[in-house]
Design a protein around this motif. Structure first.
Motif: not given
Ligand code: PGA
Ligand code: ZN
Length: 431
Positions: A60-78
């Motif tokens: 599940v390394t791609k799923a984890v990368e998606n959290i770290n590289n795509v989801i994490a920056p987008a959710l900051q400040g929510f």
């Protein structure tokens, strides 16, 4: 507000990799991890696996990368309490109807961790926060549905039906339900040891025993004997999940599917299978049948639900998917929803699934997966959404008990603010 989100690879109860997420706010770190099914429905949200030789394709390394590289920056400040906005944002980032870009496993781990962070933001118990998100006024401890005998693809015996469960509906509290189940499990062990010897008390993926039984009838007789020996006759009902999609082949049902026998002579039609169900429903205290037919056999569900007077639960049939649930309400295909958050991928959509089911007067059962972690989120969710029932395996195996033990704590902590569903488990209104 959310300041960081971090994903990592951890391992589930079958030893396969799965996704864990940490959500950080000013209040600290909030964590959740994803389960994984074996008898999955074909219309479940997409669980992103790497493929290739590593981990036999289950990385599940791609799923984890998606959290770290795509989801994490987008959710900051929510604001972590804005669950619906955050879930909508992750759906938008994914951009597909089945969450195949980012992976439902990546999205759900974050969605559940966000819920815990949101509860802290509101200074509330997680189950109370979930109730508020749903607009539910009543916190209810579910009747636990303990899987005592494992078959199907969760076990190494030849029994076709996947799960034989007990429901302590006659208990006065969740604590008492646990004691009743614990005692019945040990009574069952004693019976199986005497009847079949030591090999019969090995356990399956969900903690139930795996005796060398082939017929459902025999499993039910033994279960009824165990309930009686434990002294709970009349207080415990039985639930069955045949998980029939697993033995639905070419429009027929092969109850010998684990024998690797290529002869089709024993295959039966949906009408034959219905007769088998009706005969056991007549003889045993059956509370429900889950996925009695294969997920493509829609019409069999419709006619069976119309004819029998028992609860028919849709798991593979519905995949916790609001669109499919709406179609099933229209056609009266079932009268009960199995609620598995990882089949749909966000808490917000899981809430919507329950809202639809309750609006149709259906029963609801929250559920674990056969591959689990020790995350107890579904215990909180079952209380917050007043599902009335939770199935989380036997009174055995840590990842199964993690949920039940959390419910014991909730009962103690919330006191009179929460009640045990008991005999009224089948329908609990939100307001
Ligand atoms: P699964 O089984 O998690 O392997 O899909 C559970 C069920 O069918 O209810
Ligand atoms: Zn099922």
């Amino acid at each position: 507000a959310i300041c960081d989100v971090k994903g990592r690879v951890v391992y589930d109860s079958r030893g396969n990799p799965t996704v864990e997420a940490d959500v950080w706010t000013e209040r600290g770190r909030f964590r959740a991890s994803c389960p994984s099914g074996a008898s999955t429905g074909s219309r479940e949200a997409s669980e992103l696996r790497d493929g290739g030789p590593a981990w036999h394709g289950k990385g599940v390394t791609k799923a984890v990368e998606n959290i770290n590289n795509v989801i994490a920056p987008a959710l900051q400040g929510f604001d972590a309490a804005d669950q619906a906005d955050i879930d909508a944002k992750m759906k938008e980032l994914d951009g597909t109807s089945v969450k195949s870009n980012l992976g439902a496993n990546a999205i759900l781990a974050v969605s559940m961790a966000v819920c815990r962070a949101g509860a802290a933001e509101k200074n509330q118990h997680v189950s109370q926060h979930i109730a508020n998100l749903a607009g539910n006024a009543y916190l209810v401890l579910p009747v636990p549905c303990f899987n005592m005998i494992n078959g199907g693809v969760h076990s190494g015996n030849l029994l076709a039906f996947q799960e034989f469960m007990i429901l302590p509906v006659g208990a006065a509290s969740f604590k008492e339900a646990m004691q009743m189940a614990s005692e019945t499990y040990q009574s069952l062990k004693t019976i199986l040891l005497a009847k079949f010897g030591r090999n019969a008390v090995n356990v399956g993926d969900e903690g139930g025993f795996v005796p060398p039984i082939t017929e459902a009838q025999e499993a039910l007789e033994i279960l009824v004997a165990a309930i009686k020996d434990a002294g709970y006759e009349g207080k415990i009902e039985i639930g069955i999940d045949p998980a029939a999609s697993e033995f639905h082949i070419d429009g027929k049902y092969d109850l010998n599917f684990k024998r690797n026998d290529p002869t089709k002579s024993n295959w039966i039609s949906s009408a034959g299978l219905s007769e088998l169900y009706e005969s056991v429903v007549d003889k045993f205290p059956i509370a429900f049948l889950e996925d009695p037919f294969g997920e493509e056999d829609w019409n069999a569900f419709v006619s069976f639900t119309a004819r029998v007077n028992i609860e028919v639960v849709g798991d593979d049939l519905l995949c916790t998917n609001p669109e499919i649930i709406s179609a099933a309400i229209k056609d009266k295909a079932v009268n009960s929803l199995l609620l598995k958050p990882n089949q749909i991928g966000t808490l917000t959509e899981a809430i919507e699934a329950v809202r639809l089911a309750k609006s149709a007067g259906w029963a609801v059962m929250a559920s674990h997966r056969s591959g689990e972690t020790t995350d107890d989120f579904i215990a909180e969710m079952s209380v917050g959404l007043a599902t009335g029932r939770l199935k989380s395996g036997a009174t055995c195996r840590g990842e199964r008990l993690a949920k039940y033990n959390q419910l014991l704590r909730i009962e103690e902590e919330l006191g009179s603010a929460v009640r045990y569903a008991g005999k009224n488990h089948r329908f609990l209104a939100w307001s």
